[in-house]
Design an enzyme around this catalytic site. Structure first.
Site, PDB file in Angstrom:
ATOM      1  N   GLY B 150       0.818  -1.202   0.000  1.00  0.00           N
ATOM      2  CA  GLY B 150       0.000   0.000   0.000  1.00  0.00           C
ATOM      3  C   GLY B 150       0.855   1.256   0.000  1.00  0.00           C
ATOM      4  N   CYS B 151       0.207   2.399  -0.164  1.00  0.00           N
ATOM      5  CA  CYS B 151       0.950   3.660  -0.274  1.00  0.00           C
ATOM      6  C   CYS B 151       1.587   4.057   1.054  1.00  0.00           C
ATOM      7  CB  CYS B 151       0.052   4.770  -0.817  1.00  0.00           C
ATOM      8  SG  CYS B 151      -1.515   4.964   0.058  1.00  0.00           S
ATOM      9  N   TYR B 152       0.788   4.114   2.111  1.00  0.00           N
ATOM     10  CA  TYR B 152       1.371   4.413   3.423  1.00  0.00           C
ATOM     11  C   TYR B 152       2.414   3.365   3.801  1.00  0.00           C
ATOM     12  CZ  TYR B 152      -2.301   7.877   4.668  1.00  0.00           C
ATOM     13  OH  TYR B 152      -3.132   8.962   4.748  1.00  0.00           O
ATOM     14  N   GLU B 318       7.127  10.171  -0.316  1.00  0.00           N
ATOM     15  CA  GLU B 318       6.983   9.477  -1.592  1.00  0.00           C
ATOM     16  C   GLU B 318       5.809  10.111  -2.326  1.00  0.00           C
ATOM     17  OE1 GLU B 318       5.598   5.362  -1.117  1.00  0.00           O
ATOM     18  OE2 GLU B 318       3.584   6.094  -0.688  1.00  0.00           O
TER      19      GLU B 318
END
Lengths: 352, 352, 352, 352
Positions: B150-152, B318
């Site tokens: 996932g992104c986090y 990011e």
């Protein structure tokens, strides 16, 4: 009742214009003079067109401002100015409200270390009172000089006060072997109205960053007040971040509890502590505060979450220019002058 | 070399369009088909005008897409779709890269609890590999199915991996009696391309708030991976916030060190750990990462601060749509296909 | 004096919340009821947390709202609602103020063409008055139904009224062989509080576009009013654009002058025309209005430039939710009720 | 093929960093030197962290830069610098590409009037070519000095060229008795990377205003080029506005047609004119261009609308830092050096 005569020193920054906005709507105050060395002769509405037709006032040179004829003088100046003029003004019975840091920190060595200047009047500092009405009301009423709380500190002190006072009263509620962590985020007006490349839109909009990670001037002030609440030294880790919003501070505060502390009903504790406060709003369980819910208003909103048994997360929002600065200073003026504390501060947050 | 034949399932969201942007510039890949049930028949450039003249491709109904003729199929779909199609595709030798959560969490009960659905193919899940190249490279190379991070989680896992691996090797570096705290902030594209009042500009611009404070779906995935690094269960407190930016994640991570841990030179540890990584940049001491420094690029940038002797603060940025999703997935495709990992991923962040 | 009893139909959109913000601070008005079909039973402060502690009011089902006991009812509803309820209310002596378009356009065929519905009460429409105080004050005072001016029209009508009235009086001032061009830009709250992908931050922030280029519903209303001022049909080209701000409309208006027209001192004309208006501010020559100078306030600010001898450029700013909608409606209520027109409307724009 | 040796004078502004971003990805160019008086000795990646790991380059003092060993030197400097160095460089066979205004305006008196300086080398100016590839390609190929088109002018010249060339060929298409109106809106990066209070986020975010209404430096350059296209003097009214976005220009252009002009099929005219251009995209009828659809890319997108029979509205978007400056300059370099014009310019716009 005669109107309170108000003077403003250094009115061309964001705390200055916000004082003007609030005082122009204040039913019991009248701005007598505003100084601005570089801007002397300029009408305030020329610099701040939102004031057109609402305030007929011209910046004047500090040397010509009739500050000593005021009841209250606000200093919306860089650090160091208020202390240079406070003696003369208070000698003439003028109350001094400093929005900068000259009268916040009791320990002059600490002050010198963080602000890179000597304190020029330690005797006045000793008598000055830290300006945060919800936590220092009684002392403030009798003060001649108020060193108003900083913008970040207001969120963190109000966010922690009930808890730390309980800790002081009952001992062993907060685990102070590890620091309390305050991860704070501020809108860009907190950096002031200044020509700085890092603040221009093309740099700071659509961006997010931390700053002052190595140490921020608001730390000693917060440690002083938090330790006062707790009755012992409170270790604090404070990491400020820069938000791409104009106004608003959001502090996410992480507190480790002792085993005894895990048994406390913090929601009730906070609701009771702030029940009669017009400007502190403890949100119902499960609420999520947003910075826009206080935009332009003097409110602080607080939500509490228990994440793990031993971790309390406290979320606090304020408008850094209102409750974090000019609004809280007007609230302080009301207190000093015996007015109802919320006089002239009934603006509802602009949402959307 | 023949080009890799790529299929995309569900290309009309933000991870989908970002895949299109990256793959349209990829020298070794060719998009053969893209599905979109509601948008079947619509040219991708009609929905995403940045692709006009760059990609001649029309959304087709999933039932008509020649997915089985692809070398790789990306799922940029809601949770639950990839697992329903993975068996058939992998049986035909097609590699599956899922950008959603179907193949991230090894424990199916944990998956069910957080995603409110049963896992339909636990056997495939068992063989699937978590898709995060810098921490799982060797396992990923041989996988048929990748459940992309996932992104986090990407920020938090990369921000903690060197430290936790050291803890695993040398023991007693991190004080795991208290949770690691990750205070994360995400740009609004992380919430997806969906009609939701809370996401519209008049609500979410010039605003900041926390969300998911009670629990966020990315937690189990992070705990799984962090515990893997550490060789023991890692307690994690994760508080996500919504930033008024389009892209970008900023994670501020607070780690308590043991006394032994305070002696470690973390700057060197991290620089060595990521020395050969093209997409992880450990900033020099004292640097402050900004989300804009990675906008549109596949980079992660990390800075390390020691606040108190026992507190390490790790700052990670990011672009949530690139390294946090589509870019990392293309990186994974390169890995699966034996290409140099950075093929097609040399975009420099758009700054300003 | 007894307080004015106010009802609001459809209070959950942006014009609704703005009415709440303004009326909650109005010294002579009291909100008796607010309807919201979907939100019946919800406290307004739950939806709009800026109202916490300021307004104790719950949305109720339209069928149960005591609207007929109000002195004034505001309709902050989609087009078509006010006309369905106006007859019953006015029959009971309740004044109707419609913020939507039901009572703006006198020609029912034009109305039908643009709003895709029949007008259900042409007789009431004939008696209704267009609600724009600075240009229609006397007619408004005696009206039972006000069709409040749209947000764009307010800027364009106020920007052109003095000029077109001069044209009407003296003839041959404006060259009406070519259309007047209004290039307008609106903040995103003008699109309403609705779940629409094109309005979400990730789509609309950091972006700018035109819309409605083929034709916008505000055109017939503007042509009607401008032609009324001019005493002849005024051709108008109107191109709206979407700004990535929350509030604010900026109209850049281009007017071709006749040779006779080039001799007019427009600055004096406008200053005289609006000298006594509390909410229209003609800026000094050379000024540049900014949307933020009216953010949250009921002001319109106007600047005039002569670019070529025959081209007058008129710049107008307003807050679309205040002067462009809710604020102007409260101003209208004051007018209807015999109160000083600026009662409750003294908010100073929030700047920064 | 050997790489083109490139020098950049003045690389610390936004056109400078954008040149760096584009040239760092250019397969046929190599940056040999970059000057920056104040920043001499600073690594470019220290100032622009997006370049970390992508460009190993240090600002050097102009006196020490080996500019004469370059094939091409870009001037990303304030006006006046390029003209002071162009003679020496061109004498040594170095091509000069000026991103500022030194070589844009052929009439030195007009130049002096608008830029407040004498032109120091009128002979070079006479031989220099205006740098706008789509309209000046053949002349540019043979030039030694290019005065690159400004950001606004690129949108307006490309938006009007086909129409004005038709007017030149067939006469009496555009009604030039009234000026063409260009209502342009620019993102804030157009104002440069400079410390200016009016550009800081707290002033310019969530705001919109016009500027330069009395006259803008880009006017003479546009009139020169438009008149060249039309074969007669073209009157132009240009009103620039400041958008609260980082990048992007949107020009809304209003052209009055003659009766003969109303018969033209402009959609076909424009599609044919730009059919082979890689960087000009004529959108299908009814399309609405958005600035984000070109963010970070070298594209211009154009849409055409007929509002009244005699009014053509042309909508044009570009990224001011790419097609409006650095990207167009790299395109020009490709042209000068005999490379395919789009070499190194295939970035797809970042959307969302």
């Amino acid at each position: 009742m005669k109107k309170i005569k108000v003077g403003i020193v250094g009115g061309s920054g964001y705390t200055g214009i916000e004082l003007l906005r609030l005082l122009a709507q204040h039913p019991k105050a009248e701005i007598v003079t505003i100084t601005g060395r570089k801007d002397a002769g300029t009408h305030v509405a020329k610099m701040f067109p939102n004031l057109r037709g609402r305030l007929d006032l011209t910046f004047c040179d500090p040397s010509e401002a009739p500050l000593d004829q005021c009841d209250v003088v606000f200093f919306a100046t860089p650090h160091g100015v208020a202390m240079s003029m406070a003696r003369e003004l208070t000698a003439k019975g003028v109350k001094v409200i400093d929005l900068a840091a000259d009268f916040r920190i009791k320990d002059t060595e600490v002050f010198s270390k963080w602000y890179k200047m000597e304190h020029s009047c330690p005797d006045l500092l000793a008598k000055a009172v830290y300006g945060q009405p919800e936590t220092m009301r009684e002392q403030m009423k009798k003060a001649d000089i108020l060193g108003m709380a900083g913008c970040y500190p207001t969120t963190i002190e109000l966010g922690l006060m009930p808890l730390l006072k309980l800790h002081s009263a009952e001992k062993d509620i907060v685990n102070l072997n590890v620091s309390i962590i305050a991860d704070s985020k501020s809108g860009i007006s907190g950096a002031g109205r200044k020509a700085d490349v890092s603040l221009i839109c093309a740099e700071a909009a659509d961006n997010f960053k931390a700053y002052g990670v190595g140490g921020h001037r608001h730390e000693p002030e917060m440690v002083q007040q938090l330790s006062e609440f707790a009755g012992e030294k409170v270790p604090l880790t404070f990491i400020p971040h820069l938000l791409p919003t104009i106004r608003g501070i959001f502090s996410t505060i992480y507190v480790r509890l002792t085993e005894k502390g895990t048994g406390v009903d913090f929601q009730s504790l906070y609701e009771n502590a702030y029940r009669d406060e017009p400007f502190v709003d403890v949100l119902p369980t499960g609420s999520l505060p947003e910075t826009r819910s206080v935009r332009g208003s003097n409110m602080v909103r607080i939500a509490l979450y228990r994440k793990e048994p031993d971790l309390l997360v406290i979320l606090v929002v304020e408008d850094n220019l209102v409750k974090g600065s000019a609004g809280q200073s007007v609230q302080a003026m009301n207190l000093l002058m015996g007015l109802p504390e919320s006089t002239g501060l009934d603006q509802i947050a602009l949402m959307p």
